[in-house]
Design an enzyme around this catalytic site. Structure first.
Site, PDB file in Angstrom:
ATOM      1  N   ASP A  18      -1.413 -10.519  -4.157  1.00 46.84           N
ATOM      2  CA  ASP A  18      -1.494 -11.984  -4.106  1.00 46.84           C
ATOM      3  C   ASP A  18      -2.897 -12.426  -4.486  1.00 46.84           C
ATOM      4  OD1 ASP A  18      -0.957 -14.586  -1.604  1.00 46.84           O
ATOM      5  OD2 ASP A  18      -0.576 -14.545  -3.766  1.00 46.84           O
TER       6      ASP A  18
ATOM      7  N   LYS B 239      -4.075 -13.006 -10.695  1.00 44.89           N
ATOM      8  CA  LYS B 239      -2.796 -12.624 -11.330  1.00 44.89           C
ATOM      9  C   LYS B 239      -3.051 -11.707 -12.520  1.00 44.89           C
ATOM     10  CE  LYS B 239      -1.782 -15.287  -8.171  1.00 44.89           C
ATOM     11  NZ  LYS B 239      -1.664 -14.638  -6.836  1.00 44.89           N
TER      12      LYS B 239
ATOM     13  N   ASP C 278       3.395 -11.585  -5.419  1.00 40.81           N
ATOM     14  CA  ASP C 278       3.621 -13.033  -5.351  1.00 40.81           C
ATOM     15  C   ASP C 278       3.340 -13.651  -6.717  1.00 40.81           C
ATOM     16  OD1 ASP C 278       2.133 -15.880  -3.632  1.00 40.81           O
ATOM     17  OD2 ASP C 278       4.198 -15.513  -4.230  1.00 40.81           O
ATOM     18  N   ASN C 279       3.904 -14.817  -6.978  1.00 41.80           N
ATOM     19  CA  ASN C 279       3.563 -15.661  -8.133  1.00 41.80           C
ATOM     20  C   ASN C 279       3.884 -15.064  -9.500  1.00 41.80           C
ATOM     21  OD1 ASN C 279       0.762 -15.940  -6.104  1.00 41.80           O
ATOM     22  ND2 ASN C 279       2.152 -17.679  -6.378  1.00 41.80           N
TER      23      ASN C 279
ATOM     24  N   GLU D 151       5.048 -22.255  -3.304  1.00 44.39           N
ATOM     25  CA  GLU D 151       4.854 -22.734  -1.939  1.00 44.39           C
ATOM     26  C   GLU D 151       4.721 -24.259  -1.882  1.00 44.39           C
ATOM     27  OE1 GLU D 151       3.143 -20.219  -3.301  1.00 44.39           O
ATOM     28  OE2 GLU D 151       0.997 -20.554  -3.280  1.00 44.39           O
TER      29      GLU D 151
HETATM   30  O1  766 Z   1      -4.683 -17.747  -7.649  1.00 45.08           O
HETATM   31  C1  766 Z   1      -3.951 -17.542  -6.691  1.00 45.08           C
HETATM   32  N1  766 Z   1      -4.230 -16.600  -5.792  1.00 45.08           N
HETATM   33  C2  766 Z   1      -5.337 -15.702  -5.989  1.00 45.08           C
HETATM   34  C3  766 Z   1      -6.696 -16.201  -5.545  1.00 45.08           C
HETATM   35  C4  766 Z   1      -7.632 -15.137  -6.013  1.00 45.08           C
HETATM   36  C5  766 Z   1      -8.740 -14.766  -5.106  1.00 45.08           C
HETATM   37  C6  766 Z   1      -8.954 -13.333  -4.969  1.00 45.08           C
HETATM   38  C7  766 Z   1      -9.379 -12.421  -5.918  1.00 45.08           C
HETATM   39  C8  766 Z   1      -9.551 -11.096  -5.378  1.00 45.08           C
HETATM   40  C9  766 Z   1     -10.001  -9.924  -6.000  1.00 45.08           C
HETATM   41  N2  766 Z   1     -10.105  -8.742  -5.314  1.00 45.08           N
HETATM   42  C10 766 Z   1      -9.798  -8.712  -4.001  1.00 45.08           C
HETATM   43  C11 766 Z   1      -9.361  -9.830  -3.335  1.00 45.08           C
HETATM   44  C12 766 Z   1      -9.237 -11.028  -4.041  1.00 45.08           C
HETATM   45  S1  766 Z   1      -8.739 -12.571  -3.474  1.00 45.08           S
HETATM   46  C13 766 Z   1      -2.740 -18.383  -6.471  1.00 45.08           C
HETATM   47  C14 766 Z   1      -2.616 -19.578  -7.175  1.00 45.08           C
HETATM   48  C15 766 Z   1      -1.493 -20.394  -6.989  1.00 45.08           C
HETATM   49  C16 766 Z   1      -1.370 -21.670  -7.743  1.00 45.08           C
HETATM   50  C17 766 Z   1      -2.479 -22.487  -7.943  1.00 45.08           C
HETATM   51  C18 766 Z   1      -2.353 -23.671  -8.643  1.00 45.08           C
HETATM   52  C19 766 Z   1      -1.111 -24.053  -9.150  1.00 45.08           C
HETATM   53  F1  766 Z   1      -0.988 -25.212  -9.809  1.00 45.08           F
HETATM   54  C20 766 Z   1      -0.008 -23.242  -8.958  1.00 45.08           C
HETATM   55  C21 766 Z   1      -0.132 -22.053  -8.265  1.00 45.08           C
HETATM   56  C22 766 Z   1      -0.494 -20.031  -6.091  1.00 45.08           C
HETATM   57  C23 766 Z   1      -0.613 -18.834  -5.393  1.00 45.08           C
HETATM   58  O2  766 Z   1       0.347 -18.433  -4.511  1.00 45.08           O
HETATM   59  C24 766 Z   1      -1.716 -17.991  -5.582  1.00 45.08           C
HETATM   60  O3  766 Z   1      -1.759 -16.814  -4.905  1.00 45.08           O
HETATM   61 MG    MG Z   2       0.148 -16.404  -4.027  1.00 36.07          MG
END
Ligand code: 766
Ligand code: MG
Length: 214
Positions: free
Chosen positions: A141, A144, A169-170, A199
């Site tokens: 998650d 992506k 997810d996603n 979500e």
């Molecule tokens: O980007 C998303 N999740 C990732 C955040 C990345 C942070 C990390 C990088 C990283 C690297 N290494 C270790 C740990 C980590 S944590 C995300 C985005 C949407 C979304 C946003 C706008 C939209 F219009 C439509 C959907 C929906 C979702 O469910 C999501 O999960």
């Molecule tokens: Mg997500």
């Protein structure tokens, strides 16, 4: 100074959820996101699919890539068998700080190891740093465009065994096309798509469950 959205989400948890009750924490976050502000938690519709995969896998060792505010961390941890461990990675320190408090409020902190850092740096260290042999379940998650890279990295690091489950997810929104292409065509995985919605919205999304065949 202005509060951030994760801080406002945490305030809602403190105000509305009962300390030590994971379900009330999940409910408080979903209410906040439905009534006040959208946030990128997996949410309740996809969360119920996550719950069913966790329950049927009955994992002893879980990796979550992307903690955010700890919503899915709490969902997963609340379903783990005794002595099972969940390692969750978050790269944003402000989000990690909020997640620690959400996890503590839910009363699941002793099952959770929150690591601040990036997947590419920490996946190769899992065995030496945390005594991990293999993961029974991985919840993807995070970025992506790192789902595929990190899946290959986990394979190379020997972190997956026959029967290990990947749940991503996603895979529709925002989407992970290279990951889907790889995992659905690889003879080393058996994949299944769970159609759902982004979500707190009506937009299409879904989860991809893939079993490593070894
Ligand atoms: O980007 C998303 N999740 C990732 C955040 C990345 C942070 C990390 C990088 C990283 C690297 N290494 C270790 C740990 C980590 S944590 C995300 C985005 C949407 C979304 C946003 C706008 C939209 F219009 C439509 C959907 C929906 C979702 O469910 C999501 O999960
Ligand atoms: Mg997500």
């Amino acid at each position: 100074t202005q509060s951030t959205r994760p801080q406002r989400l945490l305030a809602a948890v403190h105000k509305k959820a009962t300390r030590g009750n994971p379900r009330s924490v999940v409910k408080a976050i979903d209410e906040f996101c439905n009534q006040n502000e959208w946030a990128m938690n997996v949410g309740n519709e996809k969360g119920e699919i996550l719950d069913s995969v966790v329950s049927e896998t009955n994992p002893g060792c879980v990796l979550e890539l992307g903690t955010y505010c700890g919503y899915s961390t709490v969902r997963i941890a609340s379903l783990l068998p005794p002595h099972a461990q969940l390692i969750t990675l978050e790269f944003n320190p402000d989000n990690a700080a909020v997640a620690r408090q959400v996890i503590a409020w839910a009363g699941v902190a002793e099952k959770v190891r929150l690591v601040e850092g990036e997947s590419g740096e920490w996946i190769p260290k899992m065995k030496e740093q945390f005594g991990v042999k293999t993961f029974d379940l991985v919840f993807l998650d995070h970025w992506k465009n790192r789902y595929l890279l990190d899946t290959k990295l986990m394979e190379e690091c020997g972190l997956l065994k026959k029967g290990s489950v990947l749940l991503a997810d996603n895979v529709v929104c925002p989407g992970a096309p290279d990951y889907l292409e790889y995992i659905r065509n690889s003879p080393q995985y058996k994949s299944q798509f769970f159609k759902s919605h982004l979500e707190y919205t009506k937009a299409e999304d879904g989860l991809e469950k893939s079993v490593f065949l070894g």
